[in-house]
Design a protein around this motif. Structure first.
Motif, PDB file in Angstrom:
ATOM      1  N   ALA A  47       0.857  -1.189   0.000  1.00  0.00           N
ATOM      2  CA  ALA A  47       0.000   0.000   0.000  1.00  0.00           C
ATOM      3  C   ALA A  47       0.886   1.229   0.000  1.00  0.00           C
ATOM      4  O   ALA A  47       2.082   1.153   0.271  1.00  0.00           O
ATOM      5  CB  ALA A  47      -0.896  -0.007   1.224  1.00  0.00           C
ATOM      6  N   ALA A  48       0.280   2.368  -0.309  1.00  0.00           N
ATOM      7  CA  ALA A  48       1.022   3.627  -0.261  1.00  0.00           C
ATOM      8  C   ALA A  48       1.232   4.034   1.192  1.00  0.00           C
ATOM      9  O   ALA A  48       0.443   3.687   2.067  1.00  0.00           O
ATOM     10  CB  ALA A  48       0.238   4.704  -1.002  1.00  0.00           C
ATOM     11  N   ALA A  50       1.033   6.170   4.411  1.00  0.00           N
ATOM     12  CA  ALA A  50       0.089   7.171   4.913  1.00  0.00           C
ATOM     13  C   ALA A  50       0.810   8.075   5.900  1.00  0.00           C
ATOM     14  O   ALA A  50       1.355   7.608   6.881  1.00  0.00           O
ATOM     15  CB  ALA A  50      -1.080   6.483   5.603  1.00  0.00           C
TER      16      ALA A  50
ATOM     17  N   ARG B 119       1.795  10.326  -3.021  1.00  0.00           N
ATOM     18  CA  ARG B 119       0.651  10.556  -3.932  1.00  0.00           C
ATOM     19  C   ARG B 119       0.771   9.732  -5.208  1.00  0.00           C
ATOM     20  O   ARG B 119      -0.223   9.420  -5.842  1.00  0.00           O
ATOM     21  CB  ARG B 119       0.522  12.042  -4.255  1.00  0.00           C
ATOM     22  CG  ARG B 119       1.543  12.550  -5.257  1.00  0.00           C
ATOM     23  CD  ARG B 119       1.398  14.022  -5.492  1.00  0.00           C
ATOM     24  NE  ARG B 119       2.130  14.777  -4.477  1.00  0.00           N
ATOM     25  CZ  ARG B 119       2.556  16.026  -4.663  1.00  0.00           C
ATOM     26  NH1 ARG B 119       2.287  16.652  -5.783  1.00  0.00           N
ATOM     27  NH2 ARG B 119       3.227  16.638  -3.726  1.00  0.00           N
ATOM     28  N   LYS B 133      -8.897  -6.265  -0.614  1.00  0.00           N
ATOM     29  CA  LYS B 133      -8.200  -5.730   0.561  1.00  0.00           C
ATOM     30  C   LYS B 133      -7.459  -6.822   1.333  1.00  0.00           C
ATOM     31  O   LYS B 133      -6.510  -6.536   2.057  1.00  0.00           O
ATOM     32  CB  LYS B 133      -9.260  -5.076   1.463  1.00  0.00           C
ATOM     33  CG  LYS B 133      -8.784  -4.516   2.765  1.00  0.00           C
ATOM     34  CD  LYS B 133      -8.386  -3.077   2.671  1.00  0.00           C
ATOM     35  CE  LYS B 133      -8.127  -2.536   4.069  1.00  0.00           C
ATOM     36  NZ  LYS B 133      -7.731  -1.189   4.127  1.00  0.00           N
ATOM     37  N   GLN B 136      -3.495  -7.273   1.310  1.00  0.00           N
ATOM     38  CA  GLN B 136      -2.602  -6.407   2.095  1.00  0.00           C
ATOM     39  C   GLN B 136      -2.235  -7.019   3.446  1.00  0.00           C
ATOM     40  O   GLN B 136      -1.343  -6.534   4.121  1.00  0.00           O
ATOM     41  CB  GLN B 136      -3.262  -5.041   2.310  1.00  0.00           C
ATOM     42  CG  GLN B 136      -3.468  -4.273   1.005  1.00  0.00           C
ATOM     43  CD  GLN B 136      -4.175  -2.934   1.214  1.00  0.00           C
ATOM     44  OE1 GLN B 136      -4.255  -2.433   2.334  1.00  0.00           O
ATOM     45  NE2 GLN B 136      -4.679  -2.351   0.149  1.00  0.00           N
ATOM     46  N   PHE B 199      -0.019   3.533  -8.199  1.00  0.00           N
ATOM     47  CA  PHE B 199      -0.904   3.655  -7.037  1.00  0.00           C
ATOM     48  C   PHE B 199      -0.444   4.800  -6.150  1.00  0.00           C
ATOM     49  O   PHE B 199       0.663   5.332  -6.308  1.00  0.00           O
ATOM     50  CB  PHE B 199      -0.945   2.337  -6.244  1.00  0.00           C
ATOM     51  CG  PHE B 199       0.373   1.947  -5.616  1.00  0.00           C
ATOM     52  CD1 PHE B 199       1.337   1.275  -6.350  1.00  0.00           C
ATOM     53  CD2 PHE B 199       0.648   2.247  -4.300  1.00  0.00           C
ATOM     54  CE1 PHE B 199       2.554   0.902  -5.775  1.00  0.00           C
ATOM     55  CE2 PHE B 199       1.854   1.886  -3.711  1.00  0.00           C
ATOM     56  CZ  PHE B 199       2.800   1.215  -4.460  1.00  0.00           C
ATOM     57  N   GLN B 201      -1.803   7.741  -2.697  1.00  0.00           N
ATOM     58  CA  GLN B 201      -2.779   8.240  -1.746  1.00  0.00           C
ATOM     59  C   GLN B 201      -2.951   9.734  -1.967  1.00  0.00           C
ATOM     60  O   GLN B 201      -1.959  10.482  -2.003  1.00  0.00           O
ATOM     61  CB  GLN B 201      -2.307   7.966  -0.324  1.00  0.00           C
ATOM     62  CG  GLN B 201      -3.339   8.324   0.724  1.00  0.00           C
ATOM     63  CD  GLN B 201      -2.918   7.874   2.103  1.00  0.00           C
ATOM     64  OE1 GLN B 201      -1.873   8.284   2.594  1.00  0.00           O
ATOM     65  NE2 GLN B 201      -3.705   7.027   2.730  1.00  0.00           N
ATOM     66  N   ASP B 206      -7.338   6.363  -1.656  1.00  0.00           N
ATOM     67  CA  ASP B 206      -6.270   5.509  -2.183  1.00  0.00           C
ATOM     68  C   ASP B 206      -6.700   5.037  -3.563  1.00  0.00           C
ATOM     69  O   ASP B 206      -7.863   4.683  -3.757  1.00  0.00           O
ATOM     70  CB  ASP B 206      -6.095   4.258  -1.317  1.00  0.00           C
ATOM     71  CG  ASP B 206      -5.452   4.555   0.002  1.00  0.00           C
ATOM     72  OD1 ASP B 206      -4.237   4.752   0.024  1.00  0.00           O
ATOM     73  OD2 ASP B 206      -6.185   4.600   1.003  1.00  0.00           O
ATOM     74  N   TYR B 207      -5.764   5.029  -4.478  1.00  0.00           N
ATOM     75  CA  TYR B 207      -6.075   4.499  -5.795  1.00  0.00           C
ATOM     76  C   TYR B 207      -4.977   3.526  -6.213  1.00  0.00           C
ATOM     77  O   TYR B 207      -3.829   3.632  -5.739  1.00  0.00           O
ATOM     78  CB  TYR B 207      -6.210   5.629  -6.839  1.00  0.00           C
ATOM     79  CG  TYR B 207      -4.883   6.299  -7.129  1.00  0.00           C
ATOM     80  CD1 TYR B 207      -4.436   7.364  -6.346  1.00  0.00           C
ATOM     81  CD2 TYR B 207      -4.062   5.852  -8.158  1.00  0.00           C
ATOM     82  CE1 TYR B 207      -3.214   7.959  -6.596  1.00  0.00           C
ATOM     83  CE2 TYR B 207      -2.844   6.436  -8.416  1.00  0.00           C
ATOM     84  CZ  TYR B 207      -2.417   7.490  -7.633  1.00  0.00           C
ATOM     85  OH  TYR B 207      -1.197   8.074  -7.875  1.00  0.00           O
ATOM     86  N   THR B 242     -10.897   6.558   2.982  1.00  0.00           N
ATOM     87  CA  THR B 242     -10.708   6.417   4.418  1.00  0.00           C
ATOM     88  C   THR B 242     -11.298   7.662   5.084  1.00  0.00           C
ATOM     89  O   THR B 242     -10.592   8.661   5.268  1.00  0.00           O
ATOM     90  CB  THR B 242      -9.207   6.279   4.769  1.00  0.00           C
ATOM     91  OG1 THR B 242      -8.663   5.189   4.002  1.00  0.00           O
ATOM     92  CG2 THR B 242      -8.984   6.018   6.244  1.00  0.00           C
ATOM     93  N   ASN B 248     -12.524   2.179   6.400  1.00  0.00           N
ATOM     94  CA  ASN B 248     -11.989   2.209   5.041  1.00  0.00           C
ATOM     95  C   ASN B 248     -12.924   1.376   4.171  1.00  0.00           C
ATOM     96  O   ASN B 248     -13.367   0.303   4.582  1.00  0.00           O
ATOM     97  CB  ASN B 248     -10.565   1.622   5.000  1.00  0.00           C
ATOM     98  CG  ASN B 248      -9.998   1.588   3.592  1.00  0.00           C
ATOM     99  OD1 ASN B 248     -10.138   0.592   2.886  1.00  0.00           O
ATOM    100  ND2 ASN B 248      -9.358   2.653   3.176  1.00  0.00           N
TER     101      ASN B 248
END
Lengths: 219, 401
Positions: A47-48, A50, B119, B133, B136, B199, B201, B206-207, B242, B248
């Motif tokens: 994931a990115a 945060a 980003r 999800k 992850q 990808f 944020q 989030d994409y 989120t 989320n």
């Protein structure tokens, strides 16, 4: 820098005068600290990242006197200390508290944090808590070193040194420390930096006198 | 297993300092901090005890023992470049898929992150899908269960190897036990397929978008670029919001061909592999607070099956985990998969696979930051005469360093 030196010298002089007037002893010196840790990199595999990451704190040391009798008017610790979680770091990353002290862990970030420890002196897990809610807290009731972690951000590290004595102080980031109001006698003076680095030296304290102890001492 | 756990407890106390030192020693950082590399790993020892043929992506015909070593090399170069290599030695990517042992590079990726706020990230290599999800948190340390949710492991009668000759032949597969060497689930575990992704944020969103060589249902031996190129790619995406730290939710979609080259000779004339695609749409929701963590996912998948038509399925799961003490936590998961009908060629329509439900329960104990034990019990039931792993017990011991 010059002003800092003058201020430090004046403070030491005043401390010595006060100690002399009260008949108590004091000890001061410098702990040689390790190099500051480099900025931690987070490994967000799936994931990115945060939030922004603050740099870790520079090292400091906890210096404490072992074996000294407690003062006649000694009372159990009732104070509350805070260790914040902000920028994905514990701040302060190292604290020293008296046994019985309650430590609160406010979340200063917009995302979840957690605090847990599997240390012998305190095993706890505070779950996930938000920025705006009442800070989760733990009472440290056994002496020892309690390592702090966050299960969400694995790089986060903190330490609570829980002591059974009122005679302790945390050094500044140059390693300079000063302990005052100490009883006279022969004791052990210890300096704790982390799991791998700690020092101890015998010290003889005399009423109204200031001793000087540096860590590590001369071989 | 109890004996093993007691032994583990003793071992944990004795070896914690050693594992911590090992953990610290497996990091290299250049003097200025420009280059940093961390080697970490998981050692899993698992046992599965099943009353029927093993369900899902457990291979073979009986109880099994499954050891696994996973090594992760995370490397940073400056603030913009990151790479991950995951190496595994085990009895196959899925337990006992390679009974005599196997060793592979399951993931290798290079990521460029031009801005520190995350980003935008651009990534190439072989890596887990962005769909859904669960991926992850799929590793053994984070997954509160030993097995994956039904959506990520329940083998359906869809095959990537050959076109069914007739509708009756396709429907006939319902009456035999899963042929795991040739059949597919909706999503095959973390689907470490090869390609590129973008990808990031942006504020509370989030994409993720990816372009890969194989479908999310594809089997592990199709994931590597040397095994399957990008002639028939799959594109997948996820968008999530989120609103606050506790919540989320997201939507995912994936579209691409799922047949492998072996099926080329069997598809009807005038068609090719690329004519038959898997389209999957999913949604996910998660919430956590204090000792609770709750996740849920639902997905609808359509497989275009040669000589049959569209085969649709709906699957979902809801999972909750609660921490009772700093070390002990429990989890429960309800899973279900329902299959739509397809024309049977005789004027009617029949469900193309057996509907199934499964409830998973698990207890986990973290002895230290480096040692964890899990015990899982699952009860499942499929419509029809064939049952697979109706009752499953599993135990897992994980050492993390």
């Amino acid at each position: 820098m010059q002003l800092t030196r003058i201020t430090t010298a004046v403070a030491l002089l005043l401390g010595t005068l006060v100690a002399a007037a009260q008949g108590t002893a004091s000890v001061e010196g410098t702990v040689t600290l390790p190099k500051p840790p480099s900025q931690v990199k987070i490994n967000p595999r799936y994931a990115a990242q945060a939030g922004a990451l603050l740099p870790p704190e520079p090292p400091t040391a906890v210096v404490f006197l072992e074996g000294a009798p407690l003062p006649a008017d000694d009372k159990p610790a009732t104070n509350v200390v805070q260790v914040a979680q902000k920028g994905m770091q514990f701040g302060p990353g190292l604290i020293a508290v008296r046994k019985g002290t309650r430590v609160e862990f406010p979340n200063g970030d917009d995302f979840y944090h957690n605090v847990f420890s599997y240390s012998k002196a305190k095993r706890f897990d505070l779950g996930r808590f938000l920025k705006d809610e009442k800070p989760a807290a733990v009472t440290f009731d056994q002496p020892g070193v309690v390592k702090l972690y966050c299960e969400i951000h694995e790089h986060m590290r903190g330490s609570v040194v829980v002591l059974d004595t009122p005679y302790f102080v945390k050094s500044d980031t140059n390693g300079v420390y000063r302990l005052t109001g100490l009883p006279a006698g022969q004791f052990k003076l210890k300096a704790w930096i982390d799991d791998k680095i700690s020092f101890e030296q015998p010290v003889e304290l005399k009423p109204g006198a200031a001793s000087r102890v540096n860590f590590p001492g001369s071989p | 297993m109890l004996v093993l756990l007691l032994a583990a407890s003793q071992l944990a106390n004795a070896q914690e300092a050693l594992l911590q030192r090992l953990d610290d020693a497996l990091t290299y950082q250049s003097s200025g901090g420009l280059f940093r590399s961390d080697l970490s790993g998981l050692v899993d020892v698992e046992g599965y005890f099943i009353d029927h043929r093993p369900p899902g992506l457990l291979f073979g015909n009986a109880d099994l023992f499954n050891p696994r070593l996973s090594l992760f090399l995370d490397t940073h170069l400056g603030s913009q470049f990151y790479s991950l290599v995951q190496f595994r030695a085990d009895r196959g990517f899925d337990p006992r898929a390679m009974p005599d042992g196997d060793a592979r590079f399951d993931e290798y990726l290079l990521r460029w992150t031009p801005w520190e706020d995350g980003r935008l990230n651009v990534q190439v290599g072989k890596f887990a899908t962005v769909f859904g999800k669960w991926v992850q948190r799929h590793d053994s340390w984070q997954n509160p269960f030993i097995t994956a949710p039904l959506a990520y492991e329940n083998v359906t009668t869809i095959t990537d190897q050959a076109a069914p000759g007739t509708r009756a032949a396709f429907l006939g597969r319902r009456n035999v036990a899963d042929t795991k060497a040739t059949w597919l689930p909706v999503v095959w575990g973390p689907a470490y397929t090869s390609g590129a992704s973008v990808f990031g944020q942006l504020d509370k969103f989030d994409y993720a978008f990816e372009f890969k060589n194989a479908s999310i249902s594809s089997r592990p031996n199709a994931w590597d670029a040397k095994d399957l190129g990008w002639e028939n790619p799959t594109v997948s995406a996820r968008l999530a919001h989120t609103p606050n730290a506790a919540w989320n939710y997201g939507v995912s979609a994936s579209h691409g061909a799922y047949l492998l080259p072996a099926a080329d000779a069997t598809v009807p004339g005038g068609y090719s592999r690329s004519s038959y695609r898997q389209t999957t749409i999913g949604t996910d929701l998660s919430w956590s607070h204090h000792g609770w963590q709750v996740w849920g996912e639902a997905m609808v998948a359509r497989f275009q099956v040669p000589n049959v038509g569209n085969a649709d399925t709906f699957t979902y799961f809801v999972e909750a985990k609660y921490k009772f003490t700093p070390s002990l936590f429990a989890a429960v998961r309800w899973n279900q998969q329902l299959f739509d009908t397809v024309p049977d060629g005789a004027g009617g329509a029949q469900h193309w696979d057996r509907n199934i439900f499964r409830v998973d329960t698990a207890l986990s104990y973290r002895f230290t930051r480096h040692l964890q034990g899990k015990l899982q019990y699952s009860l499942s039931h499929e419509n029809g005469p064939v049952q697979q792993g109706e009752q499953l017990w599993a135990a897992q011991l994980t050492v993390k360093f």
